[in-house]
Design a protein around this motif. Structure first.
Motif, PDB file in Angstrom:
ATOM      1  N   ASP A 128      13.777  -8.317  -1.293  1.00  0.00           N
ATOM      2  CA  ASP A 128      12.427  -7.476  -1.139  1.00  0.00           C
ATOM      3  C   ASP A 128      11.530  -7.543  -0.302  1.00  0.00           C
ATOM      4  OD1 ASP A 128      11.751  -5.039  -2.743  1.00  0.00           O
ATOM      5  OD2 ASP A 128      10.253  -6.750  -3.370  1.00  0.00           O
ATOM      6  N   ASP A 129      10.914  -9.388  -0.138  1.00  0.00           N
ATOM      7  CA  ASP A 129      10.063  -9.782   1.128  1.00  0.00           C
ATOM      8  C   ASP A 129       9.675  -9.109   2.389  1.00  0.00           C
ATOM      9  OD1 ASP A 129       7.625 -11.383   0.891  1.00  0.00           O
ATOM     10  OD2 ASP A 129       9.037 -12.738   2.004  1.00  0.00           O
ATOM     11  N   THR A 130       8.744  -8.060   2.306  1.00  0.00           N
ATOM     12  CA  THR A 130       8.705  -8.365   4.160  1.00  0.00           C
ATOM     13  C   THR A 130       6.993  -8.937   4.584  1.00  0.00           C
ATOM     14  OG1 THR A 130       6.319  -7.121   3.167  1.00  0.00           O
ATOM     15  CG2 THR A 130       8.704  -5.943   2.575  1.00  0.00           C
ATOM     16  N   GLY A 131       7.059 -10.128   4.664  1.00  0.00           N
ATOM     17  CA  GLY A 131       6.484 -10.863   5.245  1.00  0.00           C
ATOM     18  C   GLY A 131       5.102 -10.740   5.298  1.00  0.00           C
ATOM     19  N   ALA A 132       4.762 -10.579   3.578  1.00  0.00           N
ATOM     20  CA  ALA A 132       3.074  -9.731   4.122  1.00  0.00           C
ATOM     21  C   ALA A 132       2.769  -8.659   4.920  1.00  0.00           C
ATOM     22  CB  ALA A 132       2.373 -11.172   4.106  1.00  0.00           C
ATOM     23  N   ALA A 133       3.813  -8.176   4.917  1.00  0.00           N
ATOM     24  CA  ALA A 133       3.227  -6.723   6.095  1.00  0.00           C
ATOM     25  C   ALA A 133       3.648  -5.654   5.710  1.00  0.00           C
ATOM     26  CB  ALA A 133       3.841  -6.700   7.569  1.00  0.00           C
ATOM     27  N   PRO A 134       3.307  -4.410   5.614  1.00  0.00           N
ATOM     28  CA  PRO A 134       3.954  -3.475   4.533  1.00  0.00           C
ATOM     29  C   PRO A 134       5.692  -3.016   5.147  1.00  0.00           C
ATOM     30  CG  PRO A 134       1.461  -2.788   5.768  1.00  0.00           C
ATOM     31  CD  PRO A 134       2.278  -4.024   6.304  1.00  0.00           C
ATOM     32  N   SER A 135       5.735  -2.537   4.042  1.00  0.00           N
ATOM     33  CA  SER A 135       6.950  -2.339   3.578  1.00  0.00           C
ATOM     34  C   SER A 135       6.750  -0.922   4.507  1.00  0.00           C
ATOM     35  CB  SER A 135       7.909  -1.209   2.531  1.00  0.00           C
ATOM     36  OG  SER A 135       7.841  -0.353   2.243  1.00  0.00           O
ATOM     37  N   LEU A 136       8.467  -0.402   5.801  1.00  0.00           N
ATOM     38  CA  LEU A 136       8.652   1.280   5.991  1.00  0.00           C
ATOM     39  C   LEU A 136       8.390   2.383   4.503  1.00  0.00           C
ATOM     40  CD1 LEU A 136      11.936   0.669   7.887  1.00  0.00           C
ATOM     41  CD2 LEU A 136       9.274   0.393   8.918  1.00  0.00           C
ATOM     42  N   LEU A 137       9.036   2.145   3.774  1.00  0.00           N
ATOM     43  CA  LEU A 137       8.033   2.872   2.579  1.00  0.00           C
ATOM     44  C   LEU A 137       6.772   3.526   2.683  1.00  0.00           C
ATOM     45  CD1 LEU A 137       9.413   5.110   0.655  1.00  0.00           C
ATOM     46  CD2 LEU A 137       9.758   2.834  -0.876  1.00  0.00           C
ATOM     47  N   TRP A 138       6.364   1.951   2.588  1.00  0.00           N
ATOM     48  CA  TRP A 138       5.102   1.846   2.108  1.00  0.00           C
ATOM     49  C   TRP A 138       4.180   2.079   3.279  1.00  0.00           C
ATOM     50  CZ3 TRP A 138       0.380   0.350   4.291  1.00  0.00           C
ATOM     51  CH2 TRP A 138      -0.531   0.134   3.957  1.00  0.00           C
ATOM     52  N   ARG A 139       4.536   1.783   4.619  1.00  0.00           N
ATOM     53  CA  ARG A 139       4.378   2.756   5.565  1.00  0.00           C
ATOM     54  C   ARG A 139       4.307   4.245   6.069  1.00  0.00           C
ATOM     55  NH1 ARG A 139       5.929  -1.965  10.052  1.00  0.00           N
ATOM     56  NH2 ARG A 139       6.818  -2.183   8.949  1.00  0.00           N
ATOM     57  N   SER A 140       5.248   4.707   5.442  1.00  0.00           N
ATOM     58  CA  SER A 140       5.625   6.121   6.117  1.00  0.00           C
ATOM     59  C   SER A 140       4.825   7.331   4.979  1.00  0.00           C
ATOM     60  CB  SER A 140       7.169   6.307   5.517  1.00  0.00           C
ATOM     61  OG  SER A 140       7.758   6.179   4.001  1.00  0.00           O
ATOM     62  N   ARG A 141       4.695   6.232   3.477  1.00  0.00           N
ATOM     63  CA  ARG A 141       3.639   6.755   1.938  1.00  0.00           C
ATOM     64  C   ARG A 141       2.361   7.261   2.561  1.00  0.00           C
ATOM     65  NH1 ARG A 141       6.590   4.125  -3.012  1.00  0.00           N
ATOM     66  NH2 ARG A 141       8.281   5.536  -3.373  1.00  0.00           N
ATOM     67  N   HIS A 142       1.982   6.383   3.624  1.00  0.00           N
ATOM     68  CA  HIS A 142       0.703   5.874   4.094  1.00  0.00           C
ATOM     69  C   HIS A 142       0.470   6.757   5.333  1.00  0.00           C
ATOM     70  CE1 HIS A 142       0.080   3.102   0.418  1.00  0.00           C
ATOM     71  NE2 HIS A 142      -1.231   3.010   1.236  1.00  0.00           N
ATOM     72  N   ALA A 143       1.065   7.046   6.455  1.00  0.00           N
ATOM     73  CA  ALA A 143       0.889   8.472   6.796  1.00  0.00           C
ATOM     74  C   ALA A 143       1.288   9.473   6.409  1.00  0.00           C
ATOM     75  CB  ALA A 143       1.982   8.217   8.099  1.00  0.00           C
ATOM     76  N   ALA A 144       2.242   9.579   5.560  1.00  0.00           N
ATOM     77  CA  ALA A 144       2.084  10.918   4.968  1.00  0.00           C
ATOM     78  C   ALA A 144       0.798  12.035   4.298  1.00  0.00           C
ATOM     79  CB  ALA A 144       3.376  11.730   4.079  1.00  0.00           C
ATOM     80  N   ARG A 145       0.426  10.613   3.844  1.00  0.00           N
ATOM     81  CA  ARG A 145      -0.978  10.852   3.551  1.00  0.00           C
ATOM     82  C   ARG A 145      -2.356  11.107   3.718  1.00  0.00           C
ATOM     83  NH1 ARG A 145      -3.849   6.031   0.105  1.00  0.00           N
ATOM     84  NH2 ARG A 145      -4.909   6.001   2.743  1.00  0.00           N
ATOM     85  N   ASP A 146      -2.213  10.187   5.133  1.00  0.00           N
ATOM     86  CA  ASP A 146      -3.402  10.453   6.009  1.00  0.00           C
ATOM     87  C   ASP A 146      -3.085  11.365   6.249  1.00  0.00           C
ATOM     88  OD1 ASP A 146      -3.777   7.642   5.085  1.00  0.00           O
ATOM     89  OD2 ASP A 146      -3.452   6.561   7.052  1.00  0.00           O
ATOM     90  N   LEU A 147      -2.137  12.023   6.883  1.00  0.00           N
ATOM     91  CA  LEU A 147      -1.610  13.096   7.678  1.00  0.00           C
ATOM     92  C   LEU A 147      -2.288  14.370   6.633  1.00  0.00           C
ATOM     93  CD1 LEU A 147       1.604  12.910   9.223  1.00  0.00           C
ATOM     94  CD2 LEU A 147      -0.318  13.377  10.344  1.00  0.00           C
ATOM     95  N   ARG A 148      -1.859  14.394   5.967  1.00  0.00           N
ATOM     96  CA  ARG A 148      -2.115  15.315   4.363  1.00  0.00           C
ATOM     97  C   ARG A 148      -4.096  15.870   4.805  1.00  0.00           C
ATOM     98  NH1 ARG A 148       1.860  13.764   1.703  1.00  0.00           N
ATOM     99  NH2 ARG A 148       0.459  12.148   0.418  1.00  0.00           N
ATOM    100  N   ARG A 149      -5.057  14.820   4.432  1.00  0.00           N
ATOM    101  CA  ARG A 149      -5.867  14.033   4.986  1.00  0.00           C
ATOM    102  C   ARG A 149      -6.900  14.953   5.461  1.00  0.00           C
ATOM    103  NH1 ARG A 149      -7.333   8.732   4.438  1.00  0.00           N
ATOM    104  NH2 ARG A 149      -7.461   9.504   7.318  1.00  0.00           N
ATOM    105  N   ASP A 150      -6.326  14.515   7.169  1.00  0.00           N
ATOM    106  CA  ASP A 150      -6.402  15.548   8.299  1.00  0.00           C
ATOM    107  C   ASP A 150      -6.632  16.614   8.593  1.00  0.00           C
ATOM    108  OD1 ASP A 150      -7.026  12.734   8.818  1.00  0.00           O
ATOM    109  OD2 ASP A 150      -5.487  12.385  10.307  1.00  0.00           O
ATOM    110  N   ALA A 151      -5.637  16.700   8.022  1.00  0.00           N
ATOM    111  CA  ALA A 151      -5.102  18.139   7.986  1.00  0.00           C
ATOM    112  C   ALA A 151      -5.738  19.116   6.809  1.00  0.00           C
ATOM    113  CB  ALA A 151      -3.669  18.270   7.237  1.00  0.00           C
ATOM    114  N   HIS A 152      -6.046  18.986   5.947  1.00  0.00           N
ATOM    115  CA  HIS A 152      -7.541  19.040   5.035  1.00  0.00           C
ATOM    116  C   HIS A 152      -8.554  18.973   5.703  1.00  0.00           C
ATOM    117  CE1 HIS A 152      -8.781  19.993   1.084  1.00  0.00           C
ATOM    118  NE2 HIS A 152      -9.616  19.526   1.089  1.00  0.00           N
TER     119      HIS A 152
END
Length: 177
Positions: A128-152
């Motif tokens: 489960d250790d991502t080596g202090a780098a964000p996991s792909l799931l975390w990155r995808s969730r945050h990218a989706a949140r950023d896209l929603r914020r930018d669209a707003h």
């Protein structure tokens, strides 16, 4: 990579490199103990070898290669999962403390069983250790949140710009031509 990972991964992997190498070199030494667990598994999983010695050798190879990958930090997450998958049948075959008649042997086998259970826990943490780098799931969730914020923000700026433009258009329409 942190110092804890640099030191911890090879330490965790050392047992699997040594044990895997021994299983690859001389599977006949552990095949009798592995027989009760290997045969039911190989009967259900067609891709596994039928002979117990071959299954032990395959398990040892997975532990050896996985241990080396884990120790070096290359593909450590899948390596830890692969080792964990081999550790479960290995533990069930080699440390059957519940079948021991001799109380001293039962205690020793229970200690080894719990040691393997602890190593399984370490492998699951490593998987489960991502080596202090964000996991792909975390990155995808945050990218989706950023896209929603930018669209707003775009929507708000379009509305903000549309109101004065609409007002200017209405005024322009009223002016003589």
């Amino acid at each position: 990579m942190s110092l804890l990972r640099v030191l911890g991964r090879p330490m965790l992997a050392s047992m699997f490199v040594a044990g895997g190498l021994e299983s690859v070199r001389s599977p006949e030494s552990v095949a009798p103990a592995a027989e009760p667990v290997v045969q039911p598994v190989t009967d259900r999983v067609a891709v596994l070898p039928d002979r117990t010695e071959d299954a032990v050798r395959l398990s040892g190879a997975v532990q050896l290669v996985g241990g080396l990958l884990l120790a070096t930090g290359r593909m450590s997450r899948p390596a830890a999962l692969a080792i964990a998958a081999t550790l479960v049948p290995t533990t069930l075959a080699a440390h059957r403390f519940w079948e021991e008649e001799d109380p001293e042997q039962r205690v020793q086998q229970r200690i080894h069983f719990l040691k393997n259970l602890s190593m399984l826990g370490g492998l699951l943490i490593a998987a489960d250790d991502t080596g202090a780098a964000p996991s792909l799931l975390w990155r995808s969730r945050h990218a989706a949140r950023d896209l929603r914020r930018d669209a707003h923000l775009v929507q708000r700026s379009v509305r903000a710009g549309a109101r004065p433009a609409a007002a200017a258009g209405r005024i322009r329409a009223k002016l003589p031509g």
